[in-house]
Design a protein around this motif. Structure first.
Motif, PDB file in Angstrom:
ATOM      1  N   MET A   1      66.269  59.629 -94.811  1.00 35.73           N
ATOM      2  CA  MET A   1      67.174  58.697 -95.455  1.00 35.73           C
ATOM      3  C   MET A   1      67.818  59.397 -96.648  1.00 35.73           C
ATOM      4  O   MET A   1      67.131  60.016 -97.449  1.00 35.73           O
ATOM      5  N   ALA A  15      67.350  51.910-106.590  1.00 33.01           N
ATOM      6  CA  ALA A  15      67.212  52.104-105.148  1.00 33.01           C
ATOM      7  C   ALA A  15      66.231  53.232-104.848  1.00 33.01           C
ATOM      8  O   ALA A  15      65.381  53.111-103.958  1.00 33.01           O
ATOM      9  N   LEU A  19      62.848  53.052-102.738  1.00 31.82           N
ATOM     10  CA  LEU A  19      62.870  53.824-101.493  1.00 31.82           C
ATOM     11  C   LEU A  19      62.403  55.247-101.770  1.00 31.82           C
ATOM     12  O   LEU A  19      63.195  56.190-101.787  1.00 31.82           O
ATOM     13  N   ALA A  22      63.666  58.257 -99.788  1.00 33.07           N
ATOM     14  CA  ALA A  22      65.098  58.597 -99.819  1.00 33.07           C
ATOM     15  C   ALA A  22      65.329  59.845-100.665  1.00 33.07           C
ATOM     16  O   ALA A  22      64.644  60.093-101.659  1.00 33.07           O
ATOM     17  N   ILE A  84      73.707  54.253 -98.800  1.00 32.01           N
ATOM     18  CA  ILE A  84      72.419  54.631 -98.207  1.00 32.01           C
ATOM     19  C   ILE A  84      72.625  54.867 -96.719  1.00 32.01           C
ATOM     20  O   ILE A  84      73.164  54.006 -96.026  1.00 32.01           O
ATOM     21  N   ASP A  86      70.740  56.087 -93.156  1.00 31.73           N
ATOM     22  CA  ASP A  86      69.502  56.348 -92.424  1.00 31.73           C
ATOM     23  C   ASP A  86      69.874  56.447 -90.950  1.00 31.73           C
ATOM     24  O   ASP A  86      70.047  55.426 -90.288  1.00 31.73           O
ATOM     25  N   TRP A  91      74.231  51.329 -95.560  1.00 30.09           N
ATOM     26  CA  TRP A  91      74.272  50.185 -96.456  1.00 30.09           C
ATOM     27  C   TRP A  91      75.021  50.614 -97.700  1.00 30.09           C
ATOM     28  O   TRP A  91      74.938  51.759 -98.125  1.00 30.09           O
ATOM     29  N   TRP A  94      73.381  47.944-103.933  1.00 31.20           N
ATOM     30  CA  TRP A  94      71.955  47.650-104.045  1.00 31.20           C
ATOM     31  C   TRP A  94      71.788  46.182-104.430  1.00 31.20           C
ATOM     32  O   TRP A  94      71.149  45.825-105.412  1.00 31.20           O
ATOM     33  N   VAL A  98      70.950  44.085 -99.262  1.00 29.55           N
ATOM     34  CA  VAL A  98      70.570  45.461 -98.936  1.00 29.55           C
ATOM     35  C   VAL A  98      69.079  45.648 -99.187  1.00 29.55           C
ATOM     36  O   VAL A  98      68.368  46.239 -98.359  1.00 29.55           O
ATOM     37  N   GLN A  99      68.599  45.129-100.294  1.00 29.04           N
ATOM     38  CA  GLN A  99      67.168  45.257-100.606  1.00 29.04           C
ATOM     39  C   GLN A  99      66.322  44.604 -99.529  1.00 29.04           C
ATOM     40  O   GLN A  99      65.316  45.157 -99.101  1.00 29.04           O
ATOM     41  N   ALA A 101      67.168  44.070 -96.385  1.00 29.77           N
ATOM     42  CA  ALA A 101      67.306  44.814 -95.141  1.00 29.77           C
ATOM     43  C   ALA A 101      66.428  46.068 -95.112  1.00 29.77           C
ATOM     44  O   ALA A 101      65.938  46.484 -94.066  1.00 29.77           O
ATOM     45  N   LEU A 102      66.207  46.654 -96.269  1.00 31.51           N
ATOM     46  CA  LEU A 102      65.452  47.902 -96.354  1.00 31.51           C
ATOM     47  C   LEU A 102      63.994  47.715 -96.764  1.00 31.51           C
ATOM     48  O   LEU A 102      63.243  48.685 -96.827  1.00 31.51           O
TER      49      LEU A 102
END
Length: 103
Positions: A1, A15, A19, A22, A84, A86, A91, A94, A98-99, A101-102
């Motif tokens: 990612m 983010a 993550l 990432a 972002i 992946d 996406w 933030w 989005v948060q 979804a991830l």
């Protein structure tokens, strides 16, 4: 990612903290690969441009009228952050969506 953004951007730091897998790619220093930029423009269109940034406010009307791809090539910090990536999924920003979804 991969997380395309700026190392001193608050949203990007939040983010990255959420993550840990990432990898941050600083768009000022490294830029965004052309194929990633093309895909992001296709998916997000003009939403990819951060019109609330100080960089945007510093542009004149002629510069603002340029196509998004040219603007982002000349001023990478204009990109809404973070972007972002992946695999084939992307996406932008933030926000809570989005948060979620991830997460």
């Amino acid at each position: 990612m991969k997380l395309y953004g700026l190392k001193n951007c608050d949203s990007c730091r939040k983010a990255l903290k959420a993550l840990p897998e990432a990898q941050l790619v600083d768009v000022r220093g490294e830029g965004v690969p052309a194929e990633v930029l093309e895909q992001a423009l296709e998916q997000f269109g003009d939403r990819l441009i951060n019109t609330r940034s100080t960089t945007w406010r510093g542009l004149d009307e002629v510069q603002r009228a340029q196509p998004a791809k040219e603007l982002l090539a000349a001023h990478p910090a204009l990109m809404k952050r973070p972007l972002i990536v992946d695999g084939a999924a992307m996406w932008l920003g933030w926000d809570k969506d989005v948060q979620a979804a991830l997460a």
